[in-house]
Write a protein that holds these residues in place. Sequence first.
Motif, short mmCIF file in Angstrom:
data_model
loop_
_atom_site.label_atom_id
_atom_site.label_comp_id
_atom_site.label_asym_id
_atom_site.label_seq_id
_atom_site.Cartn_x
_atom_site.Cartn_y
_atom_site.Cartn_z
N ALA A 81 0.82 -1.22 0.00
CA ALA A 81 0.00 0.00 0.00
C ALA A 81 0.85 1.26 0.00
N ARG A 82 2.05 1.18 0.54
CA ARG A 82 2.94 2.35 0.59
C ARG A 82 3.63 2.60 -0.75
N ASN A 83 3.29 1.81 -1.75
CA ASN A 83 3.80 2.02 -3.10
C ASN A 83 2.63 2.12 -4.09
N ALA A 84 1.49 2.55 -3.61
CA ALA A 84 0.29 2.62 -4.44
C ALA A 84 0.27 3.90 -5.27
N ALA A 85 -0.36 3.79 -6.43
CA ALA A 85 -0.53 4.96 -7.30
C ALA A 85 -1.69 5.81 -6.77
N LYS A 86 -1.76 7.04 -7.26
CA LYS A 86 -2.87 7.94 -6.92
C LYS A 86 -4.16 7.33 -7.48
N ARG A 87 -5.21 7.44 -6.72
CA ARG A 87 -6.51 6.95 -7.19
C ARG A 87 -6.92 7.70 -8.46
N LYS A 88 -7.50 6.97 -9.38
CA LYS A 88 -7.89 7.57 -10.66
C LYS A 88 -9.25 8.27 -10.59
N ASP A 89 -10.04 7.94 -9.59
CA ASP A 89 -11.39 8.50 -9.51
C ASP A 89 -11.46 9.76 -8.64
N GLY A 90 -10.35 10.16 -8.09
CA GLY A 90 -10.37 11.26 -7.12
C GLY A 90 -10.33 12.64 -7.73
N LYS A 91 -10.86 13.59 -6.99
CA LYS A 91 -10.81 15.00 -7.37
C LYS A 91 -9.64 15.68 -6.66
N ASN A 92 -8.98 14.93 -5.79
CA ASN A 92 -7.92 15.50 -4.99
C ASN A 92 -6.62 15.61 -5.78
N ALA A 94 -3.53 15.13 -4.88
CA ALA A 94 -2.48 14.18 -4.55
C ALA A 94 -3.00 13.19 -3.52
N THR A 95 -2.35 12.05 -3.43
CA THR A 95 -2.71 11.07 -2.43
C THR A 95 -2.53 11.69 -1.04
N GLY A 96 -3.55 11.54 -0.21
CA GLY A 96 -3.47 12.04 1.16
C GLY A 96 -3.73 13.53 1.31
N VAL A 97 -4.23 14.16 0.26
CA VAL A 97 -4.54 15.60 0.31
C VAL A 97 -5.97 15.78 -0.16
N ARG A 98 -6.75 16.50 0.63
CA ARG A 98 -8.14 16.76 0.23
C ARG A 98 -8.58 18.12 0.75
N LEU A 99 -9.58 18.67 0.10
CA LEU A 99 -10.22 19.89 0.58
C LEU A 99 -11.24 19.44 1.61
#
Length: 148
Positions: A81-92, A94-99
Amino acid sequence: KTGLFKWKVSRGRLAKAGDVAGGPDENGYVRLMAGGKKYRAHRLAFWFMTGDMPVQVDHINGDRSDNRWANLRAADPTINARNAAKRKDGKNPATGVRLHPSYRRWEARCSVGGKYMTLGFFDTAEEAMAARRAANDRLGFHGNHGRP
């Protein structure tokens, strides 16, 4: 070296000796048949090279079809999991960053040991992404984690 499995002997019109064996599945992994059973090529590669079958095999560069020995490593679910790509369905951004929906500020967070940890709230997405990158380094995430 190449990560490719090839037919040793011809199988009539199905396969000629030297042809690449297997093909991609719906998730991008190469699948092979051996002894009437389906296997993912990266797991067979690991088994052939070490004699062991780890819990998970991680593709270091994130390319599920790249089964070169130099690109594979034994992993547990946390390492993988610590080598996972950014989710493709997200509006964020970067990984781990959200409004954050309530605070209307950018939140940096990560999961460690199955629990979410908030790294802080920021005025810009760039500040939150910098905090997340620093946490990735500090917590031992792979450098590829969150790649597009």
